[in-house]
Design a protein around this motif. Structure first.
Motif, short mmCIF file in Angstrom:
data_model
loop_
_atom_site.label_atom_id
_atom_site.label_comp_id
_atom_site.label_asym_id
_atom_site.label_seq_id
_atom_site.Cartn_x
_atom_site.Cartn_y
_atom_site.Cartn_z
N ASP A 52 19.10 1.87 21.38
CA ASP A 52 19.33 1.10 22.62
C ASP A 52 20.50 0.14 22.44
OD1 ASP A 52 17.32 2.33 24.00
OD2 ASP A 52 15.82 0.79 23.58
N ARG A 53 20.59 -0.45 21.26
CA ARG A 53 21.72 -1.36 20.99
C ARG A 53 23.03 -0.58 21.06
NH1 ARG A 53 20.00 -5.23 15.91
NH2 ARG A 53 17.89 -5.72 16.61
N TYR A 54 22.98 0.64 20.55
CA TYR A 54 24.18 1.48 20.57
C TYR A 54 24.57 1.80 22.02
CZ TYR A 54 27.28 5.35 19.44
OH TYR A 54 28.37 6.17 19.34
N LEU A 55 23.56 2.11 22.84
CA LEU A 55 23.84 2.41 24.25
C LEU A 55 24.37 1.16 24.97
CD1 LEU A 55 20.69 4.51 25.30
CD2 LEU A 55 22.98 5.36 24.79
N ARG A 56 23.82 0.02 24.61
CA ARG A 56 24.19 -1.21 25.31
C ARG A 56 25.61 -1.67 24.94
NH1 ARG A 56 26.33 -4.72 27.02
NH2 ARG A 56 25.64 -6.74 27.87
N PHE A 57 25.89 -1.66 23.64
CA PHE A 57 27.16 -2.25 23.20
C PHE A 57 28.24 -1.21 22.86
CE2 PHE A 57 24.04 -5.61 22.29
CZ PHE A 57 24.64 -6.67 22.94
N GLY A 58 27.81 0.05 22.70
CA GLY A 58 28.79 1.07 22.36
C GLY A 58 29.06 1.14 20.87
N TYR A 59 28.33 0.37 20.08
CA TYR A 59 28.41 0.46 18.63
C TYR A 59 27.04 0.05 18.07
CZ TYR A 59 29.13 -4.61 18.96
OH TYR A 59 28.99 -5.94 19.26
N ALA A 60 26.86 0.31 16.78
CA ALA A 60 25.55 0.01 16.16
C ALA A 60 25.45 -1.49 15.91
CB ALA A 60 25.40 0.79 14.87
N ALA A 61 25.06 -2.23 16.93
CA ALA A 61 25.04 -3.69 16.83
C ALA A 61 23.92 -4.15 15.89
CB ALA A 61 24.85 -4.30 18.22
N THR A 62 24.31 -4.93 14.90
CA THR A 62 23.32 -5.51 13.98
C THR A 62 22.81 -6.83 14.57
OG1 THR A 62 25.02 -6.79 12.87
CG2 THR A 62 24.58 -4.59 11.98
N ASP A 63 21.82 -7.41 13.92
CA ASP A 63 21.32 -8.72 14.38
C ASP A 63 22.46 -9.75 14.37
OD1 ASP A 63 18.92 -7.47 14.50
OD2 ASP A 63 17.91 -8.70 12.96
N GLU A 64 23.30 -9.63 13.36
CA GLU A 64 24.42 -10.57 13.25
C GLU A 64 25.39 -10.42 14.42
OE1 GLU A 64 26.46 -10.34 9.48
OE2 GLU A 64 27.96 -11.77 10.23
N HIS A 65 25.68 -9.16 14.81
CA HIS A 65 26.55 -8.93 15.98
C HIS A 65 25.93 -9.57 17.22
CE1 HIS A 65 28.13 -5.15 13.81
NE2 HIS A 65 29.14 -5.99 13.92
N ILE A 66 24.61 -9.43 17.34
CA ILE A 66 23.92 -9.95 18.52
C ILE A 66 24.01 -11.48 18.55
CG2 ILE A 66 21.60 -10.27 19.52
CD1 ILE A 66 21.14 -7.27 18.91
N HIS A 67 23.80 -12.09 17.40
CA HIS A 67 23.92 -13.56 17.34
C HIS A 67 25.33 -13.99 17.75
CE1 HIS A 67 20.12 -15.10 15.82
NE2 HIS A 67 20.00 -14.00 15.12
N ARG A 68 26.32 -13.23 17.27
CA ARG A 68 27.71 -13.57 17.58
C ARG A 68 27.98 -13.37 19.08
NH1 ARG A 68 31.28 -10.23 14.07
NH2 ARG A 68 29.75 -10.59 12.47
#
Ligand SMILES: CC(C)(COP(=O)(O)OP(=O)(O)OC[C@H]1O[C@@H](n2cnc3c(N)ncnc32)[C@H](O)[C@@H]1OP(=O)(O)O)[C@@H](O)C(=O)NCCC(=O)NCCS
Length: 232
Positions: A52-68
């Motif tokens: 789902d994160r991949y679908l949402r952001f277009g890349y494999a978003a980690t927790d760190e990416h999400i915080h950023r």
């Protein structure tokens, strides 16, 4: 999949500004989220599983990416909309990102996510309607949505709203031309805003009451356990 990110059923759905062609759903309170809710945004996005994160952001978003991502949200420029459950957790959220490119000044990009247990209830579509109405009221004439071609649910939402979808292999870009705002879109937005705020206040008070009662219950159990010990 985008940098971006209560409406009722009167849709942008069926084409922005056109008459609705499907059955109206119940009114869904959709609230405009402010900077004090960054942590809620983080909790919502972190609850999404990897795909789902991949679908949402277009890349494999980690927790760190999400915080950023959450730390970088510009609440002055963009608009973030959310749907809450009774515990005031964000079960769905959308990010309407206004273009920073002066040549695309009247454009905005839409991104959305709904927690798995809340999907299929129309929240994704309602958030899109809400964002479209707001965008029109802000003078936006074109809204973009980037989605992976495999993301049939998202593409269904935008196609139903009348967007043109251009497929480019595994990725698709959709755009929807928005008609200018009307008195109706302005009044509707005010009404929906008030409704969502009222709903939020009721949910907040109800949660406070439940938390208070849970606290009382804990104290009572503690007292009982203490009595039991001293009697034994
Ligand atoms: C895409 C997403 C936002 C859709 O949210 P949602 O609240 O389930 O969407 P809706 O309930 O409005 O449904 C949209 C359409 O997909 C269909 N749909 C949704 N979930 C479905 C499911 N599990 N099975 C079959 N169809 C489904 C709905 O029936 C609806 O079509 P309809 O109008 O013909 O009935 C959600 O799946 C999600 O968060 N995915 C991960 C992140 C993502 O992909 N974001 C989009 C990139 S910007």
């Amino acid at each position: 999949m985008t940098s971006a990110g209560a409406t009722h059923s009167s849709p942008a759905h069926a084409g922005a500004g056109q008459a609705a062609t499907h059955q109206p759903l119940r009114l869904v309170p959709i609230r405009s989220i402010g900077p004090s809710e960054r942590e809620r945004v983080v909790r919502h996005l972190i609850a999404l599983e990897a795909h789902d994160r991949y679908l949402r952001f277009g890349y494999a978003a980690t927790d760190e990416h999400i915080h950023r991502y959450a730390a970088g949200l510009d609440f002055d420029r963009d608009d973030i909309f959310g749907i809450y459950n009774r515990r005031i957790e964000l079960i769905a959220m959308a990010h309407l990102a206004f273009s920073v490119d002066p040549q695309r000044a009247s454009c905005a990009e839409f991104g959305v996510s709904v927690l798995p247990h809340a999907r299929g209830r129309g929240y994704g579509a309602r958030l899109f309607d809400r964002a479209v109405m707001h965008a029109r009221n802000q003078g936006v004439s074109m809204i973009y949505i980037h989605a992976l071609t495999e993301n049939t649910h998202m593409l269904k939402i935008v196609r139903k709203a009348g967007a043109t979808v251009v497929r480019d292999g595994s990725e698709s870009e959709a755009h929807l031309t928005l008609p200018p705002a009307t008195l109706d879109t302005h009044v509707s937005e005010i009404v929906e805003h008030q409704f969502a705020e009222a709903d939020y206040i009721v949910k907040t008070q109800s949660k406070r009451f439940h938390d208070f009662m849970a606290g009382v219950q804990e104290v009572r159990q503690g007292v009982r356990a203490g009595r039991h010990k001293s009697a034994g």
